[in-house]
Design a protein around this motif. Structure first.
Motif, PDB file in Angstrom:
ATOM      1  N   ASP A  46       0.828  -1.201   0.000  1.00  0.00           N
ATOM      2  CA  ASP A  46       0.000   0.000   0.000  1.00  0.00           C
ATOM      3  C   ASP A  46       0.869   1.261   0.000  1.00  0.00           C
ATOM      4  N   ARG A  47       0.223   2.354  -0.256  1.00  0.00           N
ATOM      5  CA  ARG A  47       0.906   3.638  -0.446  1.00  0.00           C
ATOM      6  C   ARG A  47       1.736   4.045   0.774  1.00  0.00           C
ATOM      7  N   SER A  48       1.177   3.889   1.977  1.00  0.00           N
ATOM      8  CA  SER A  48       1.910   4.324   3.174  1.00  0.00           C
ATOM      9  C   SER A  48       3.153   3.463   3.410  1.00  0.00           C
ATOM     10  N   THR A  49       3.058   2.166   3.107  1.00  0.00           N
ATOM     11  CA  THR A  49       4.214   1.279   3.275  1.00  0.00           C
ATOM     12  C   THR A  49       5.305   1.637   2.272  1.00  0.00           C
ATOM     13  N   ILE A  50       4.916   1.865   1.022  1.00  0.00           N
ATOM     14  CA  ILE A  50       5.900   2.259  -0.003  1.00  0.00           C
ATOM     15  C   ILE A  50       6.576   3.566   0.396  1.00  0.00           C
ATOM     16  N   THR A  51       5.785   4.528   0.851  1.00  0.00           N
ATOM     17  CA  THR A  51       6.346   5.822   1.265  1.00  0.00           C
ATOM     18  C   THR A  51       7.365   5.621   2.380  1.00  0.00           C
ATOM     19  N   ARG A  52       7.009   4.825   3.376  1.00  0.00           N
ATOM     20  CA  ARG A  52       7.911   4.569   4.508  1.00  0.00           C
ATOM     21  C   ARG A  52       9.190   3.872   4.039  1.00  0.00           C
ATOM     22  N   PHE A  53       9.050   2.863   3.174  1.00  0.00           N
ATOM     23  CA  PHE A  53      10.226   2.150   2.662  1.00  0.00           C
ATOM     24  C   PHE A  53      11.119   3.082   1.842  1.00  0.00           C
ATOM     25  N   LEU A  54      10.502   3.898   0.990  1.00  0.00           N
ATOM     26  CA  LEU A  54      11.299   4.822   0.170  1.00  0.00           C
ATOM     27  C   LEU A  54      12.001   5.860   1.036  1.00  0.00           C
ATOM     28  N   GLU A  55      11.347   6.299   2.100  1.00  0.00           N
ATOM     29  CA  GLU A  55      11.998   7.242   3.019  1.00  0.00           C
ATOM     30  C   GLU A  55      13.236   6.602   3.642  1.00  0.00           C
ATOM     31  N   SER A  56      13.136   5.322   3.986  1.00  0.00           N
ATOM     32  CA  SER A  56      14.296   4.609   4.547  1.00  0.00           C
ATOM     33  C   SER A  56      15.438   4.540   3.541  1.00  0.00           C
ATOM     34  N   LEU A  57      15.106   4.198   2.290  1.00  0.00           N
ATOM     35  CA  LEU A  57      16.143   4.118   1.251  1.00  0.00           C
ATOM     36  C   LEU A  57      16.714   5.495   0.930  1.00  0.00           C
ATOM     37  N   GLU A  58      15.869   6.506   0.979  1.00  0.00           N
ATOM     38  CA  GLU A  58      16.317   7.883   0.723  1.00  0.00           C
ATOM     39  C   GLU A  58      17.268   8.340   1.835  1.00  0.00           C
ATOM     40  N   LYS A  59      16.932   8.003   3.061  1.00  0.00           N
ATOM     41  CA  LYS A  59      17.768   8.359   4.216  1.00  0.00           C
ATOM     42  C   LYS A  59      19.161   7.738   4.079  1.00  0.00           C
ATOM     43  N   GLU A  60      19.209   6.531   3.504  1.00  0.00           N
ATOM     44  CA  GLU A  60      20.486   5.855   3.273  1.00  0.00           C
ATOM     45  C   GLU A  60      21.150   6.299   1.968  1.00  0.00           C
ATOM     46  N   LYS A  61      20.536   7.259   1.307  1.00  0.00           N
ATOM     47  CA  LYS A  61      21.039   7.813   0.039  1.00  0.00           C
ATOM     48  C   LYS A  61      21.131   6.753  -1.063  1.00  0.00           C
ATOM     49  N   LEU A  62      20.124   5.850  -1.095  1.00  0.00           N
ATOM     50  CA  LEU A  62      20.079   4.797  -2.104  1.00  0.00           C
ATOM     51  C   LEU A  62      19.094   5.099  -3.220  1.00  0.00           C
ATOM     52  N   ARG A  76      13.786  10.700  -5.087  1.00  0.00           N
ATOM     53  CA  ARG A  76      12.443  10.845  -5.639  1.00  0.00           C
ATOM     54  C   ARG A  76      12.341  12.205  -6.308  1.00  0.00           C
ATOM     55  N   GLU A  77      11.724  12.193  -7.479  1.00  0.00           N
ATOM     56  CA  GLU A  77      11.561  13.436  -8.232  1.00  0.00           C
ATOM     57  C   GLU A  77      10.117  13.550  -8.703  1.00  0.00           C
ATOM     58  N   THR A  78       9.608  14.769  -8.655  1.00  0.00           N
ATOM     59  CA  THR A  78       8.275  15.012  -9.199  1.00  0.00           C
ATOM     60  C   THR A  78       8.336  14.889 -10.707  1.00  0.00           C
ATOM     61  N   SER A  79       7.361  14.205 -11.278  1.00  0.00           N
ATOM     62  CA  SER A  79       7.311  14.005 -12.726  1.00  0.00           C
ATOM     63  C   SER A  79       7.162  15.341 -13.437  1.00  0.00           C
ATOM     64  N   THR A  80       7.873  15.492 -14.541  1.00  0.00           N
ATOM     65  CA  THR A  80       7.753  16.711 -15.342  1.00  0.00           C
ATOM     66  C   THR A  80       6.446  16.702 -16.131  1.00  0.00           C
ATOM     67  N   LYS A  81       5.867  15.503 -16.329  1.00  0.00           N
ATOM     68  CA  LYS A  81       4.607  15.377 -17.087  1.00  0.00           C
ATOM     69  C   LYS A  81       3.385  15.596 -16.215  1.00  0.00           C
ATOM     70  N   VAL A 131       2.673  13.080  -9.696  1.00  0.00           N
ATOM     71  CA  VAL A 131       3.380  11.801  -9.765  1.00  0.00           C
ATOM     72  C   VAL A 131       4.823  11.968  -9.284  1.00  0.00           C
ATOM     73  N   ILE A 132       5.240  11.027  -8.426  1.00  0.00           N
ATOM     74  CA  ILE A 132       6.624  11.016  -7.940  1.00  0.00           C
ATOM     75  C   ILE A 132       7.324   9.808  -8.554  1.00  0.00           C
ATOM     76  N   ASN A 133       8.438  10.050  -9.234  1.00  0.00           N
ATOM     77  CA  ASN A 133       9.220   8.970  -9.830  1.00  0.00           C
ATOM     78  C   ASN A 133      10.423   8.673  -8.938  1.00  0.00           C
ATOM     79  N   VAL A 134      10.852   7.413  -8.950  1.00  0.00           N
ATOM     80  CA  VAL A 134      11.920   6.961  -8.059  1.00  0.00           C
ATOM     81  C   VAL A 134      13.107   6.488  -8.892  1.00  0.00           C
ATOM     82  N   TYR A 135      14.296   6.937  -8.499  1.00  0.00           N
ATOM     83  CA  TYR A 135      15.531   6.608  -9.225  1.00  0.00           C
ATOM     84  C   TYR A 135      16.584   6.099  -8.246  1.00  0.00           C
TER      85      TYR A 135
END
Length: 142
Positions: A62-78, A81-86, A90-94
């Motif tokens: 679900d959305r909240s779990t993905i957000t939490r997981f991505l925050e963890s990966l972002e904190k580790e600089k892995l 997330r960028e807002t879509s130009t289109k 939408v937030i895209n993940v790299y």
């Protein structure tokens, strides 16, 4: 008293998940990631630029779990997330360069897991288990 548990799907699947978690955590320990974060990062490495929604759908989270997981990966600089130009909603993940550096360790963890499962179980048993698990999830509306 075990007769009650022998036929209980809930009990047996949870016991299996606990056993699998031990094996998966052991293999992923070298990456510094938990198995769920390892799978998430592997997906992002394989498909850079997926939206958060697409990531959630691919991993059935679900959305909240993905957000939490991505925050963890972002904190580790892995990941970043960028807002879509289109579409600004939408937030895209790299993956980052640091994530690319973990790619080999992640691949090794997956290979080790596959080898460990192959050593213990016949491939047709694994295939049948996955097929049945997928069917049950679908039939239960997951």
């Amino acid at each position: 008293a075990s007769f009650m548990f022998d036929k209980c799907i809930y009990f047996n699947l949870n016991a299996l998940v606990r056993d699998l978690n031990k094996v998966w955590e052991e293999q992923f320990s070298e990456t510094g990631l938990t198995p769920p974060l390892g799978y998430l990062l592997a997906l992002i490495l394989k498909s850079p630029g997926l939206s958060q929604k697409e990531v959630g759908a691919a991993l059935n989270l679900d959305r909240s779990t993905i957000t939490r997981f991505l925050e963890s990966l972002e904190k580790e600089k892995l990941v970043r997330r960028e807002t879509s130009t289109k579409d600004g909603r939408v937030i895209n993940v790299y993956p980052t360069k640091k994530a690319e550096g973990l790619k080999t360790k992640l691949e090794k963890a997956f290979q080790n897991l596959s080898a460990k499962v192959d050593k213990k179980l016949a491939s047709n048993d694994v295939r049948d288990l996955l097929k049945l698990a997928s069917k049950v999830r679908t039939d239960l509306g997951s």
